[in-house]
Design a protein around this motif. Structure first.
Motif, PDB file in Angstrom:
ATOM      1  N   GLU A  21      31.665  35.711  48.082  1.00  0.00           N
ATOM      2  CA  GLU A  21      31.059  37.024  48.318  1.00  0.00           C
ATOM      3  C   GLU A  21      30.872  37.781  47.013  1.00  0.00           C
ATOM      4  O   GLU A  21      29.895  38.500  46.828  1.00  0.00           O
ATOM      5  CB  GLU A  21      31.934  37.854  49.265  1.00  0.00           C
ATOM      6  N   SER A  25      27.755  40.092  45.326  1.00  0.00           N
ATOM      7  CA  SER A  25      27.977  41.519  45.516  1.00  0.00           C
ATOM      8  C   SER A  25      27.373  42.323  44.375  1.00  0.00           C
ATOM      9  O   SER A  25      27.339  41.884  43.230  1.00  0.00           O
ATOM     10  CB  SER A  25      29.480  41.811  45.597  1.00  0.00           C
ATOM     11  N   ALA A  77      33.668  44.613  47.571  1.00  0.00           N
ATOM     12  CA  ALA A  77      32.503  43.791  47.886  1.00  0.00           C
ATOM     13  C   ALA A  77      32.112  44.033  49.331  1.00  0.00           C
ATOM     14  O   ALA A  77      32.912  43.806  50.241  1.00  0.00           O
ATOM     15  CB  ALA A  77      32.806  42.308  47.660  1.00  0.00           C
ATOM     16  N   PHE A  78      30.899  44.567  49.527  1.00  0.00           N
ATOM     17  CA  PHE A  78      30.360  44.779  50.865  1.00  0.00           C
ATOM     18  C   PHE A  78      31.295  45.620  51.739  1.00  0.00           C
ATOM     19  O   PHE A  78      31.536  45.318  52.902  1.00  0.00           O
ATOM     20  CB  PHE A  78      30.047  43.437  51.531  1.00  0.00           C
TER      21      PHE A  78
END
Length: 240
Positions: A21, A25, A77-78
């Motif tokens: 991820e 990101s 991240a997210f």
């Protein structure tokens, strides 16, 4: 690490997924083991060998990082807060790997990875190639990349300008969301936020996109069941 055990990942596949991820990101990852924080980016992850590679945004920091016996990483991240420790690192030069353009550092996977999702709905990255097609008022069609997905909505991205894309408050009716081998679903979406986003591509550098945060406009239990399965698949996918 003094974190809630509920949010600590220890399975290598889960850790690999979380590290993966970070390669996509737009949020910066900071290393806190140095006297001053250093911004770095994770550029590749190998689940089979349980290693990941990263490099600092400022090339001059590379030697400083190589001298450290261990690293503490913190960032997001997210929508998820992340933290982990790793090290030591080895230096990999482009002449050792033809896929590299700049030297990078390589580390073994951390033993544990802290990832706490703060959003109301867990939001995960969509598979590459996931997309939706929006029909404009003039009858033309625009292909939008599905960036992420949750039970509450999707994030759509395009390199077109804001004047060519839906604005906040626009309702996108009957949009087919194609998640590649994850399946597809038709839904009405409401654009609730639009902002510029920059993605770091290891080969092409910084790429600017317009990100549209979209919420599902209607409740649909069948769609929710589909998305529950999809989100679970994306969370546990093998990222190697």
């Amino acid at each position: 690490m003094p974190f809630d055990p509920e949010y600590l990942l220890s399975n290598p596949v889960d850790i690999g997924s979380a590290l993966r991820e970070l390669t996509r990101s737009t949020d910066r990852l900071m290393m806190t083991a140095a006297p001053e924080p250093i911004a770095v980016t994770v550029c590749s992850v190998q689940v089979r060998t349980r290693t990941f590679r990263f490099h600092p945004y400022a090339p001059k920091e590379l030697g400083r990082l190589l001298a450290l016996p261990a690293f503490s990483f913190e960032g997001s991240a997210f929508g998820a807060q992340i933290a982990f420790e790793a090290g030591p690192a080895t230096l990999v030069h482009p002449d050792e790997d033809e896929g590299l353009n700049v030297p990078v550092l390589e580390c073994a996977f951390p033993a544990q990875f802290y990832r706490m999702q703060r959003r109301q709905h867990v939001r995960v990255m969509a598979r590459p190639g996931s997309h939706a097609v929006w029909r404009c008022a003039n009858g033309g069609e625009v292909k939008l990349r599905i960036f992420d997905v949750s039970l509450g909505g999707v994030g759509l991205r395009s390199r077109l300008g804001p004047e060519e894309l839906p604005r906040v408050g626009t309702r996108l009716e009957g949009l087919q969301l194609d998640f590649q081998d994850g399946g597809s679903v038709v839904a009405d979406l409401l654009v609730v936020g639009v902002y510029e986003a920059t993605e770091h591509d290891f080969t092409h550098g910084q790429i600017r996109y317009l990100h549209m945060g979209c919420a599902f406009a209607q409740e649909d239990r069948q769609r929710e069941r589909f998305l529950e399965r999809l989100v679970r698949q994306l969370e546990t996918r093998n990222v190697d």
